[in-house]
Design an enzyme around this catalytic site. Structure first.
Site, mmCIF file in Angstrom:
data_model
loop_
_atom_site.group_PDB
_atom_site.id
_atom_site.type_symbol
_atom_site.label_atom_id
_atom_site.label_comp_id
_atom_site.label_asym_id
_atom_site.label_seq_id
_atom_site.Cartn_x
_atom_site.Cartn_y
_atom_site.Cartn_z
ATOM 1 N N HIS A 139 -5.728 -0.576 5.504
ATOM 2 C CA HIS A 139 -5.578 0.221 6.733
ATOM 3 C C HIS A 139 -6.745 0.061 7.711
ATOM 4 O O HIS A 139 -7.467 1.019 8.028
ATOM 5 C CB HIS A 139 -5.359 1.697 6.413
ATOM 6 N N ASN A 176 -4.557 6.027 -7.289
ATOM 7 C CA ASN A 176 -5.196 7.348 -7.202
ATOM 8 C C ASN A 176 -4.270 8.427 -7.758
ATOM 9 O O ASN A 176 -3.852 9.362 -7.089
ATOM 10 C CB ASN A 176 -5.648 7.665 -5.772
ATOM 11 N N HIS A 224 0.836 -1.207 0.000
ATOM 12 C CA HIS A 224 0.000 0.000 0.000
ATOM 13 C C HIS A 224 0.870 1.256 0.000
ATOM 14 O O HIS A 224 1.272 1.749 1.059
ATOM 15 C CB HIS A 224 -0.898 -0.034 1.238
ATOM 16 N N ASP A 274 -8.463 3.005 -3.532
ATOM 17 C CA ASP A 274 -7.983 3.554 -2.268
ATOM 18 C C ASP A 274 -7.991 5.081 -2.287
ATOM 19 O O ASP A 274 -7.568 5.707 -3.249
ATOM 20 C CB ASP A 274 -6.579 3.060 -1.941
ATOM 21 N N ASP A 328 0.616 2.476 3.802
ATOM 22 C CA ASP A 328 -0.275 3.534 3.319
ATOM 23 C C ASP A 328 0.517 4.830 3.196
ATOM 24 O O ASP A 328 0.032 5.922 3.534
ATOM 25 C CB ASP A 328 -1.485 3.700 4.251
ATOM 26 N N HIS A 358 1.543 5.182 -2.106
ATOM 27 C CA HIS A 358 1.073 6.203 -3.048
ATOM 28 C C HIS A 358 2.298 6.871 -3.689
ATOM 29 O O HIS A 358 3.007 7.626 -3.025
ATOM 30 C CB HIS A 358 0.210 7.228 -2.323
#
Length: 445
Positions: free
Chosen positions: A236, A98, A64, A156, A309, A66
């Site tokens: 999460h 995203n 996870h 997400d 995350d 970004h």
């Protein structure tokens, strides 16, 4: 010409105990491992790296992350995000979709994989969106994106609001044998909330967010997973009720897994010092009882891994009030050190448990072949951690672009001193290392 590297002066785990060991790497594979003996391997014609007693583990696997590219390069890039991962000991990471645009077509997925090949310092496995634009309608072509390289499907950052859309997505994902990694959030219950609904929200006079935003979608999704046979993975997890629902789903035969994020293991809402946007995340920090539930969920197998995350933002997006700040924190450069210092040294976790939740646990959760393991003949993806020297977390010295961590100034043990991916050193403490070739950082098979 074949290249050999002998890693020496290190320890590896035998059960829960670190023992003196050596490890020989030839090109991109591990040629030999010697546990329990200091000088058993022949280092003739090899580059010798003495790790000064550091603990060597399989390269860590983060489900996870970004990376923000394309479209949000003011926050992070694939180059900087994977450099941050390497700095923390991660050798395989899964990139959330995203981005702008999100990779909802095979053409966009191909462009993302090109960017990864050009810039990444660690292995990156892309996650495709569930729906175009992370909406609650317009399901993507799950089969085509699976063939194009998507390791999982996730919106997400946004919950899928329509049960029918999630049902169709899980049916398609089950047929493609890919997980649905869900951000569970019912937007009708958010109501402008920015912090967990509790005493701290009232003290700071901030709009509260009820735990029902997460738990009602978890309950819905577990039932859909049971009905469709899909693999449902909760991103999460943050509440005791979510853990309870996952646990019951597993007992009833649903194929459900979940992850705990470091910030939800280390902090509760009572730890928020004031109206500080660095503590704003989604889901928010919950109660101390919820923190205990995350620990219990890991220990009993309801949660199968720890995932960061990791969500970098530009300075102005976080250095402000909760009301205006973006959601998200960064931890990936210091995840191992934070958890080792706060859980292993405090005897809440065994060292081997922590290593498993960061390596083989996530690899098995998403079916990542060869990731998260060290074995002769396998890929030379590994990390080394200094368990003896205390360091301090200084965000300004990070390899990534984000500085939005609530852990600045924390003293820790367990800093990552070396990361290797495919036999190549991608991080060594005190050295500046960049990408040196165009080897694609994907599946090592």
């Amino acid at each position: 010409m074949s290249r050999k590297v002998l890693l020496t002066g290190l320890t590896m785990l035998e059960g829960a105990t670190p023992v003196p060991s050596q490890l020989l790497v030839r090109d991109d594979r591990i040629e030999a491992i010697s546990r329990g003996r200091r000088n058993a391997l022949d280092g003739a014609d090899a580059e010798i790296i003495d790790l000064g007693g550091a603990l060597v583990t399989p390269g860590m696997v983060d489900l996870h992350v970004h990376l923000r590219e394309p479209g949000q390069e003011h926050k992070e890039t694939i180059a900087s995000g994977t450099a941050a991962a390497a700095r923390g000991g991660w050798t395989t990471i899964c990139a959330m979709p995203n981005t702008v645009p999100d990779p909802h077509t095979t053409e966009l997925m191909a462009d993302l994989k090109r960017r990864i090949k050009e810039s990444a310092m660690v292995r990156v496995r892309p996650i495709a969106p569930i729906t175009v634009g992370l909406t609650s309608t317009d399901l993507v072509d799950v089969d085509a994106l699976t063939q194009a390289g998507a390791i999982a499907f996730s919106n997400d950052g946004k919950g899928v609001q329509l049960a029918g859309t999630m049902y169709d997505a899980m049916r398609a994902a089950a047929a493609a044998d890919r997980p649905i990694a869900a951000h569970a959030e019912d937007e009708s219950l958010v109501r402008g909330g920015v912090i967990n609904d509790g005493r701290r929200a009232r003290e700071l006079d901030l709009p509260p967010m009820t735990r029902l935003t997460e738990t009602v979608q978890v309950a819905r999704d577990v039932m859909i997973a049971e009905a469709t046979g899909a693999h449902y993975h909760l991103c999460h997890a943050s509440t005791r009720q979510s853990i309870r629902t996952l646990r019951r789903g597993r007992e009833d035969g649903a194929r459900v897994t979940g992850e705990a994020a470091p910030h939800h293991l280390l902090l509760a809402d009572e730890d928020i010092p004031g109206d500080d946007g660095f503590y704003k995340m989604n889901p928010p920090l919950r109660t101390r009882d919820d923190v205990d539930a995350m620990v219990e969920g890991l220990c009993d197998g309801t949660l199968t891994c720890i995932a960061t995350d990791n969500a970098p933002h530009a300075g102005a997006e976080k250095d402000c009030s909760f009301r205006n700040a973006a959601f998200g924190v960064i931890t990936n450069e210091h995840t191992f050190a934070l958890l080792y210092t706060n859980f292993v040294l405090n005897r809440r976790f065994r060292l081997d448990q922590l290593v498993d939740w960061l390596t083989v646990g996530p690899a098995d959760t998403f079916g990542l072949a060869d990731a998260g393991r060290l074995r002769a003949g396998g890929p030379a993806d590994l990390a080394a951690f200094d368990l003896q020297t205390q360091t301090t977390i200084i965000p300004e010295e990070g390899a990534g672009m984000g500085r939005n961590t609530p852990f600045a100034g924390r003293p820790v043990l367990g800093d990552c001193v070396l990361t290797m991916v495919g036999g190549r050193t991608v991080h060594r403490r005190g050295q500046q290392i960049g990408k040196t070739d165009d080897h694609e950082m994907g599946d090592p098979r």
